[in-house]
Design a protein around this motif. Structure first.
Motif, PDB file in Angstrom:
ATOM      1  N   ARG A 191      17.715  35.293  31.595  1.00 13.10           N
ATOM      2  CA  ARG A 191      18.122  36.325  30.644  1.00 13.10           C
ATOM      3  C   ARG A 191      16.948  36.811  29.807  1.00 13.10           C
ATOM      4  NH1 ARG A 191      23.121  34.115  27.292  1.00 13.10           N
ATOM      5  NH2 ARG A 191      22.837  36.112  26.267  1.00 13.10           N
ATOM      6  N   GLU A 192      16.134  35.880  29.305  1.00 12.20           N
ATOM      7  CA  GLU A 192      15.033  36.256  28.432  1.00 12.20           C
ATOM      8  C   GLU A 192      13.966  37.056  29.169  1.00 12.20           C
ATOM      9  OE1 GLU A 192      14.430  36.091  25.190  1.00 12.20           O
ATOM     10  OE2 GLU A 192      16.448  35.329  24.843  1.00 12.20           O
ATOM     11  N   VAL A 193      13.660  36.649  30.392  1.00 15.53           N
ATOM     12  CA  VAL A 193      12.654  37.388  31.164  1.00 15.53           C
ATOM     13  C   VAL A 193      13.111  38.826  31.397  1.00 15.53           C
ATOM     14  CG1 VAL A 193      11.527  37.548  33.412  1.00 15.53           C
ATOM     15  CG2 VAL A 193      11.664  35.337  32.247  1.00 15.53           C
ATOM     16  N   LEU A 194      14.369  39.001  31.739  1.00 11.95           N
ATOM     17  CA  LEU A 194      14.893  40.353  31.962  1.00 11.95           C
ATOM     18  C   LEU A 194      14.971  41.144  30.665  1.00 11.95           C
ATOM     19  CD1 LEU A 194      17.663  39.469  34.545  1.00 11.95           C
ATOM     20  CD2 LEU A 194      15.822  41.105  34.938  1.00 11.95           C
ATOM     21  N   THR A 195      15.445  40.519  29.607  1.00 12.99           N
ATOM     22  CA  THR A 195      15.578  41.211  28.321  1.00 12.99           C
ATOM     23  C   THR A 195      14.223  41.664  27.806  1.00 12.99           C
ATOM     24  OG1 THR A 195      17.566  39.938  27.774  1.00 12.99           O
ATOM     25  CG2 THR A 195      16.387  40.970  25.952  1.00 12.99           C
ATOM     26  N   ARG A 196      13.227  40.793  27.897  1.00 13.26           N
ATOM     27  CA  ARG A 196      11.897  41.124  27.376  1.00 13.26           C
ATOM     28  C   ARG A 196      11.135  42.085  28.271  1.00 13.26           C
ATOM     29  NH1 ARG A 196       9.716  36.167  23.967  1.00 13.26           N
ATOM     30  NH2 ARG A 196      11.695  35.224  23.331  1.00 13.26           N
ATOM     31  N   SER A 197      11.614  42.285  29.484  1.00 12.67           N
ATOM     32  CA  SER A 197      10.922  43.215  30.375  1.00 12.67           C
ATOM     33  C   SER A 197      10.958  44.644  29.849  1.00 12.67           C
ATOM     34  CB  SER A 197      11.541  43.162  31.770  1.00 12.67           C
ATOM     35  OG  SER A 197      12.861  43.711  31.771  1.00 12.67           O
ATOM     36  N   HIS A 198      11.927  44.949  28.992  1.00 11.00           N
ATOM     37  CA  HIS A 198      12.038  46.306  28.454  1.00 11.00           C
ATOM     38  C   HIS A 198      10.954  46.595  27.423  1.00 11.00           C
ATOM     39  CE1 HIS A 198      15.877  46.977  30.479  1.00 11.00           C
ATOM     40  NE2 HIS A 198      16.230  45.773  30.106  1.00 11.00           N
ATOM     41  N   THR A 199      10.351  45.549  26.875  1.00  9.45           N
ATOM     42  CA  THR A 199       9.273  45.722  25.898  1.00  9.45           C
ATOM     43  C   THR A 199       7.938  45.207  26.417  1.00  9.45           C
ATOM     44  OG1 THR A 199       9.767  43.571  24.861  1.00  9.45           O
ATOM     45  CG2 THR A 199      10.904  45.508  23.990  1.00  9.45           C
ATOM     46  N   GLY A 200       7.955  44.547  27.584  1.00  8.64           N
ATOM     47  CA  GLY A 200       6.727  44.018  28.147  1.00  8.64           C
ATOM     48  C   GLY A 200       6.304  42.686  27.578  1.00  8.64           C
ATOM     49  N   GLU A 201       7.166  42.057  26.795  1.00 12.59           N
ATOM     50  CA  GLU A 201       6.825  40.793  26.141  1.00 12.59           C
ATOM     51  C   GLU A 201       7.009  39.625  27.104  1.00 12.59           C
ATOM     52  OE1 GLU A 201       8.322  38.198  22.232  1.00 12.59           O
ATOM     53  OE2 GLU A 201       9.302  40.084  22.790  1.00 12.59           O
ATOM     54  N   PRO A 202       6.027  38.732  27.212  1.00  9.31           N
ATOM     55  CA  PRO A 202       6.174  37.559  28.080  1.00  9.31           C
ATOM     56  C   PRO A 202       7.053  36.500  27.430  1.00  9.31           C
ATOM     57  CG  PRO A 202       4.066  37.482  26.980  1.00  9.31           C
ATOM     58  CD  PRO A 202       4.688  38.803  26.612  1.00  9.31           C
ATOM     59  N   TYR A 203       7.486  35.537  28.223  1.00  8.35           N
ATOM     60  CA  TYR A 203       8.387  34.494  27.715  1.00  8.35           C
ATOM     61  C   TYR A 203       7.887  33.128  28.163  1.00  8.35           C
ATOM     62  CZ  TYR A 203      12.702  31.818  26.951  1.00  8.35           C
ATOM     63  OH  TYR A 203      13.623  30.889  26.536  1.00  8.35           O
ATOM     64  N   THR A 204       7.811  32.217  27.200  1.00 10.87           N
ATOM     65  CA  THR A 204       7.426  30.838  27.467  1.00 10.87           C
ATOM     66  C   THR A 204       8.558  29.907  27.048  1.00 10.87           C
ATOM     67  OG1 THR A 204       5.060  31.255  27.217  1.00 10.87           O
ATOM     68  CG2 THR A 204       5.796  28.991  26.893  1.00 10.87           C
ATOM     69  N   PHE A 205       8.881  28.971  27.928  1.00  4.96           N
ATOM     70  CA  PHE A 205       9.970  28.034  27.645  1.00  4.96           C
ATOM     71  C   PHE A 205       9.665  26.700  28.316  1.00  4.96           C
ATOM     72  CE2 PHE A 205      13.879  25.958  29.073  1.00  4.96           C
ATOM     73  CZ  PHE A 205      14.614  25.866  27.897  1.00  4.96           C
ATOM     74  N   HIS A 206       9.863  25.627  27.573  1.00  5.70           N
ATOM     75  CA  HIS A 206       9.699  24.286  28.123  1.00  5.70           C
ATOM     76  C   HIS A 206      10.961  23.488  27.815  1.00  5.70           C
ATOM     77  CE1 HIS A 206       5.364  24.414  29.214  1.00  5.70           C
ATOM     78  NE2 HIS A 206       5.402  25.440  28.365  1.00  5.70           N
ATOM     79  N   GLY A 207      11.754  23.214  28.849  1.00  4.22           N
ATOM     80  CA  GLY A 207      12.990  22.468  28.687  1.00  4.22           C
ATOM     81  C   GLY A 207      12.922  21.115  29.360  1.00  4.22           C
ATOM     82  N   GLN A 208      14.054  20.459  29.422  1.00  3.49           N
ATOM     83  CA  GLN A 208      14.115  19.153  30.081  1.00  3.49           C
ATOM     84  C   GLN A 208      14.091  19.280  31.598  1.00  3.49           C
ATOM     85  OE1 GLN A 208      17.712  17.478  28.353  1.00  3.49           O
ATOM     86  NE2 GLN A 208      16.496  16.312  26.872  1.00  3.49           N
TER      87      GLN A 208
END
Length: 392
Positions: free
Chosen positions: A138-155
């Motif tokens: 969801r975040e990668v797709l949502t941020r694609s409209h502004t060009g913002e990258p996404y970093t996430f570290h989960g379990q």
């Protein structure tokens, strides 16, 4: 109210549990179904997933050019693909189809099948993975409209500077659908998805399930939409419909039923267990609620119930589910091509559908129906109208 149909990428037949009356599901046949339902005014099609099916993404992509309005409900499989790749695939499909993709989150319920795909997780762990998977997607797709990258570290999953250069047409992302009956499944639905799906259980059971999801979603400040997955056997009379239901399983023997039920019992899907419990593998206990028939679930996994009756009866049962808050219905019938046409012709006129506007063809004039004896036009009441004699 929105009506979807089904592309049977796992096979199609006139009878369950036998090769008698079976037909080859090749691209030409799938294309026939897609063109038919697109023309008839169905909202979209569900394309199934799993090792018994052709790949849903490739099938759906192959049908884009053959259709104009039809939406494609395609599976997201955590563990089988990475979330960033799935986001890129989703955006690409959305762009190429002009905003006609919907995503169906499928966590899987058959551990044997999942191991064959390289997924070695139990039920609880799969949902932990799914939660992080959807968050990244969801975040990668949502941020694609502004060009913002996404970093996430989960379990279970991690990404660093995940980014899409080509955003989807639908904003902020193509709608996400999901169905699951366990506690962790309803938690995931309430937290992450847009449309919650249930299989066709009796209305009271569906009401209870939807109420659980609604309360959980409300506690998180969210509101979902709801859909249901059912088969349908509709004819011009109730008697004909029940005869058709019985004909569908007329070649189904006890050995085949026992083998199918044994396999279903090994799965860890709570929804599958609820489906099996409706009939208990017994051919004499199949009407589990008025006009709700569980015969398909004797040998078919997943959705195993069908609405059976004449058009007025089936429409009434659909409205009962709609009164519970369901606005999307995903139907199928055997064989899928003919039954898609039959259902649209008999039941669509009785439902409060946006599709009625799609079906209107203001640029066309009559006569409608086959002209009788080259001189009479049908009037819908069994009596012909004589056409005007041409002037000389």
């Amino acid at each position: 109210m929105k009506i979807f149909w089904f592309i049977p990428t796992h096979g199609d037949s006139r009878y369950l549990g036998t090769s008698k009356g079976a037909r080859q599901v090749d691209h030409a046949y799938m294309k026939q179904i897609a063109i038919a339902v697109d023309h008839l005014g169905y909202e979209g099609v569900l394309i199934p997933t799993g090792r018994s099916c052709e790949d849903p993404w490739i099938v759906a992509a192959s049908l884009i050019e053959s259709t104009s309005k039809l939406k494609f409900l395609v599976a997201l499989r955590p563990g089988v693909t990475t979330p960033a790749l799935a986001a890129r695939m989703s955006a690409t499909f959305d762009r190429l189809s002009n905003g006609r993709i919907l995503l169906n989150l499928v966590t899987g319920g058959d551990e044997e099948e999942l191991r064959g795909d390289g997924v070695y997780e139990d039920h609880a762990t799969r949902y932990q993975t799914a939660e992080e998977y959807v968050k990244i997607w969801r975040e990668v797709l949502t941020r694609s409209h502004t060009g913002e990258p996404y970093t996430f570290h989960g379990q279970r999953l991690s990404v660093d500077d995940a980014k899409l250069l080509y955003p989807p047409i639908q904003t902020p992302y193509p709608p996400l659908w999901f169905g699951g009956s366990s506690e962790v499944a309803t938690d995931l639905a309430a937290e992450q998805v847009d449309t919650y799906l249930t299989w066709g259980e009796p209305p009271e059971a569906v009401r209870e399930k939807l109420e659980v999801v609604r309360k959980k979603a409300a506690a998180r400040g969210r509101t979902l939409t709801y859909g249901i997955r059912l088969h349908v056997i509709v004819r011009e009379t109730n008697e004909e419909a029940w005869d058709a239901a019985n004909e569908l399983i007329q070649y189904l023997d006890d050995e085949t039923i026992e083998a199918a039920q044994k396999k279903f019992a090994q799965m860890d899907s709570i929804g599958q267990k609820r489906m099996a419990a409706l009939h208990g593998g017994q051919k004499d206990k199949l009407e589990v609620s008025p006009n709700l028939w569980a015969g398909i679930g004797l040998v078919r996994g997943g959705a195993g119930t069908a609405l059976v009756g004449d058009a007025e009866t089936v429409a009434a049962r659909i409205k009962e589910y709609a009164d519970l808050g369901i606005d999307t219905f995903i139907f199928s019938g055997y064989p899928h091509l003919e039954e898609s046409i039959r259902f649209a012709e008999l039941v669509f006129p009785l439902l409060p559908l946006e599709v009625q506007k799609k079906l209107a063809q203001p640029n066309l004039t009559g006569p409608f129906g086959e002209v009788i004896a080259n001189n009479y036009t049908p009037n819908g009441k069994g009596k012909p109208h004589k056409t005007k004699e041409p002037s000389v």
